[in-house]
Design a protein around this motif. Structure first.
Motif, PDB file in Angstrom:
ATOM      1  N   UNK A  53       0.842  -1.194   0.000  1.00 42.89           N
ATOM      2  CA  UNK A  53       0.000   0.000   0.000  1.00 42.89           C
ATOM      3  C   UNK A  53       0.876   1.243   0.000  1.00 42.89           C
ATOM      4  N   UNK A  54       0.250   2.388  -0.216  1.00 38.24           N
ATOM      5  CA  UNK A  54       0.991   3.640  -0.202  1.00 38.24           C
ATOM      6  C   UNK A  54       1.624   3.883   1.160  1.00 38.24           C
ATOM      7  N   UNK A  55       0.922   3.527   2.221  1.00 39.26           N
ATOM      8  CA  UNK A  55       1.446   3.718   3.577  1.00 39.26           C
ATOM      9  C   UNK A  55       2.676   2.852   3.811  1.00 39.26           C
ATOM     10  N   UNK A  56       2.660   1.622   3.314  1.00 38.49           N
ATOM     11  CA  UNK A  56       3.801   0.734   3.478  1.00 38.49           C
ATOM     12  C   UNK A  56       5.015   1.251   2.701  1.00 38.49           C
ATOM     13  N   UNK A  57       4.789   1.760   1.499  1.00 37.71           N
ATOM     14  CA  UNK A  57       5.885   2.313   0.707  1.00 37.71           C
ATOM     15  C   UNK A  57       6.473   3.524   1.418  1.00 37.71           C
ATOM     16  N   UNK A  58       5.611   4.387   1.943  1.00 39.91           N
ATOM     17  CA  UNK A  58       6.079   5.576   2.662  1.00 39.91           C
ATOM     18  C   UNK A  58       6.878   5.181   3.895  1.00 39.91           C
ATOM     19  N   UNK A  59       6.459   4.124   4.594  1.00 34.92           N
ATOM     20  CA  UNK A  59       7.164   3.657   5.778  1.00 34.92           C
ATOM     21  C   UNK A  59       8.566   3.154   5.420  1.00 34.92           C
ATOM     22  N   UNK A  60       8.670   2.412   4.331  1.00 31.56           N
ATOM     23  CA  UNK A  60       9.973   1.897   3.891  1.00 31.56           C
ATOM     24  C   UNK A  60      10.898   3.055   3.534  1.00 31.56           C
ATOM     25  N   UNK A  61      10.396   4.028   2.804  1.00 30.48           N
ATOM     26  CA  UNK A  61      11.215   5.175   2.425  1.00 30.48           C
ATOM     27  C   UNK A  61      11.626   5.996   3.639  1.00 30.48           C
ATOM     28  N   UNK A  62      10.730   6.122   4.605  1.00 29.28           N
ATOM     29  CA  UNK A  62      11.027   6.882   5.822  1.00 29.28           C
ATOM     30  C   UNK A  62      12.127   6.203   6.633  1.00 29.28           C
ATOM     31  N   UNK A  63      12.105   4.876   6.706  1.00 29.55           N
ATOM     32  CA  UNK A  63      13.142   4.151   7.432  1.00 29.55           C
ATOM     33  C   UNK A  63      14.519   4.437   6.845  1.00 29.55           C
TER      34      UNK A  63
ATOM     35  N   UNK B  44      16.726  -4.092  -4.160  1.00 33.59           N
ATOM     36  CA  UNK B  44      17.280  -2.738  -4.159  1.00 33.59           C
ATOM     37  C   UNK B  44      16.690  -1.919  -5.305  1.00 33.59           C
ATOM     38  N   UNK B  45      16.507  -2.551  -6.459  1.00 33.34           N
ATOM     39  CA  UNK B  45      15.959  -1.847  -7.621  1.00 33.34           C
ATOM     40  C   UNK B  45      14.551  -1.327  -7.342  1.00 33.34           C
ATOM     41  N   UNK B  46      13.746  -2.122  -6.649  1.00 31.92           N
ATOM     42  CA  UNK B  46      12.403  -1.693  -6.290  1.00 31.92           C
ATOM     43  C   UNK B  46      12.461  -0.500  -5.353  1.00 31.92           C
ATOM     44  N   UNK B  47      13.354  -0.546  -4.373  1.00 32.71           N
ATOM     45  CA  UNK B  47      13.500   0.573  -3.448  1.00 32.71           C
ATOM     46  C   UNK B  47      13.848   1.853  -4.188  1.00 32.71           C
ATOM     47  N   UNK B  48      14.835   1.783  -5.081  1.00 36.44           N
ATOM     48  CA  UNK B  48      15.260   2.979  -5.798  1.00 36.44           C
ATOM     49  C   UNK B  48      14.174   3.491  -6.745  1.00 36.44           C
ATOM     50  N   UNK B  49      13.391   2.585  -7.330  1.00 37.73           N
ATOM     51  CA  UNK B  49      12.269   3.005  -8.184  1.00 37.73           C
ATOM     52  C   UNK B  49      11.212   3.732  -7.349  1.00 37.73           C
ATOM     53  N   UNK B  50      10.912   3.185  -6.157  1.00 36.67           N
ATOM     54  CA  UNK B  50       9.955   3.844  -5.261  1.00 36.67           C
ATOM     55  C   UNK B  50      10.468   5.205  -4.845  1.00 36.67           C
ATOM     56  N   UNK B  51      11.765   5.283  -4.512  1.00 34.66           N
ATOM     57  CA  UNK B  51      12.328   6.555  -4.060  1.00 34.66           C
ATOM     58  C   UNK B  51      12.262   7.599  -5.169  1.00 34.66           C
ATOM     59  N   UNK B  52      12.520   7.173  -6.390  1.00 36.42           N
ATOM     60  CA  UNK B  52      12.448   8.091  -7.518  1.00 36.42           C
ATOM     61  C   UNK B  52      11.017   8.578  -7.740  1.00 36.42           C
ATOM     62  N   UNK B  53      10.054   7.682  -7.575  1.00 37.48           N
ATOM     63  CA  UNK B  53       8.659   8.008  -7.861  1.00 37.48           C
ATOM     64  C   UNK B  53       7.974   8.738  -6.703  1.00 37.48           C
ATOM     65  N   UNK B  54       8.255   8.336  -5.466  1.00 35.52           N
ATOM     66  CA  UNK B  54       7.498   8.826  -4.316  1.00 35.52           C
ATOM     67  C   UNK B  54       8.300   9.683  -3.341  1.00 35.52           C
TER      68      UNK B  54
END
Length: 55
Positions: free
Chosen positions: A7-17, A35-45
């Motif tokens: 969910x959006x909340x879970x993605x935000x939590x991962x990025x915040x950590x 790692x690729x998924x993390x960096x894609x999320x960071x770029x997008x969100x």
């Protein structure tokens, strides 16, 4: 297009950590993502709250 299992909340939590100083490798291992998924999320969100992610 396939829906994400996170969910959006879970993605935000991962990025915040990662912003708080936890290593990216550790964050990815705990969340069960690559790692690729993390960096894609960071770029997008980067810098967005969960409510802003939905737009």
């Amino acid at each position: 297009m396939e829906r994400s299992k996170f969910s959006e909340a879970q993605i935000a939590f991962v990025l915040k950590q990662a912003e708080d100083g936890t290593t990216i490798g550790e964050v990815c291992r705990k969340a069960g993502i690559s790692d690729a998924t993390f960096y894609a999320w960071r770029k997008k969100y980067a810098g967005l709250t969960p409510s802003e992610m939905r737009r």
